[in-house]
Design a protein around this motif. Structure first.
Motif: not given
Length: 277
Positions: A138-147
């Motif tokens: 996984n990406l870091e949470i703040n790098q996820e597309e939806s974020v």
């Protein structure tokens, strides 16, 4: 013999139940998706209404208080987006873990003499294995597309790579999210800026409503593929499309900025004429 058959039958039933639960993962994700849509629509409303509200306020102190309130709501919406990502990941881990347990159950039916296991404990173990594996992918949470989409919709920022890696996300570490490119605001059918943008719920591509209506009408009931090159959606219908408020907000922002830039250019041209005189 009958006990062995009963044991195998029970194990097969348990494996079938596990499979049925896995097949309903879209149902588990439905409330998360609904929450995402609500947050996205709320973000669009905020960005559309803020300029109007600011224009109606004459008192600087009230403006400052209002802007502080807006910033707080933006941060909350980003947190909502991050929480939705975490919930989506948990569903994935649960289903992956359940899949592994199901495979173990099916293997046990082929080996009747195998010792029965505590499958609740096995499931918890497999879920944790799935979590550990997911952490490597996984990406870091703040790098996820939806974020990032939420951050872009709100016109706020994401922590820089270095700050995020260090877990340091203070306001001083923020960088402005780039403005949406003009290309991203163009309909893939008519090639012009979106007018009344609608998003396909199947493939997530966006079209101007009038353009997709014409495309569907021309198909005359035949299966219609998404016009975006490389898209696998072969069943585009009007029923599968819904208003895209986020895109509508981005288009409105782009047109507003474009009008502002035109005003600046016109003003500069007038100034140059005055200097020549």
């Amino acid at each position: 013999m009958s006990a062995s058959l009963y044991s195998n039958g029970a194990i097969q039933a348990a494996a079938a139940t596990a499979n049925n639960i896995r097949n309903r993962q879209n149902d588990y994700r439905a409330s998360i998706t609904q929450n995402e849509e609500f947050a996205t629509n709320f973000a669009a409303c905020i960005m559309l209404e803020v300029p109007t509200v600011l224009e109606s306020l004459d008192d600087d102190a009230m403006k400052a208080e209002f802007l502080a309130f807006v910033e707080e709501q933006k941060k909350r919406l980003v947190k909502v987006a991050e929480t939705n990502v975490k919930h989506q990941r948990e569903v994935t881990c649960f289903c992956d873990g359940l899949k592994n347990v199901q495979q173990q159950l099916l293997q046990q039916t082929q080996q009747p003499d195998q010792k029965e296991q505590d499958y609740e404990r096995v499931l918890n173990t497999e879920i944790q294995v799935a979590r550990d594996h997911q952490m490597t992918l996984n990406l870091e949470i703040n790098q996820e597309e939806s974020v990032r989409e939420m951050q872009t919709a709100l016109g706020i920022a994401t922590a820089t790579g270095a700050a995020a890696a260090a877990g340091n996300e203070s306001d001083d570490e923020l960088e402005v999210v780039p403005t949406t490119s003009v290309h991203a605001l163009k309909c893939p059918i008519g090639r012009g800026i979106f007018v009344n943008p609608h998003k396909c719920k199947v493939c997530k591509h966006v079209y101007s409503l009038e353009n997709v209506q014409q495309l569907v009408a021309q198909a005359r009931g035949r299966n219609l593929s998404c016009p975006v090159s490389g898209c696998s959606n072969t069943h585009l219908t009007l029923d599968s499309c819904e208003p895209d408020r986020l895109m509508a907000m981005q288009v409105k922002r782009h047109l507003r900025n474009e009008a502002h830039q035109n005003q600046i250019r016109m003003s500069q041209a007038v100034d140059l004429e005055d200097e020549d005189e």
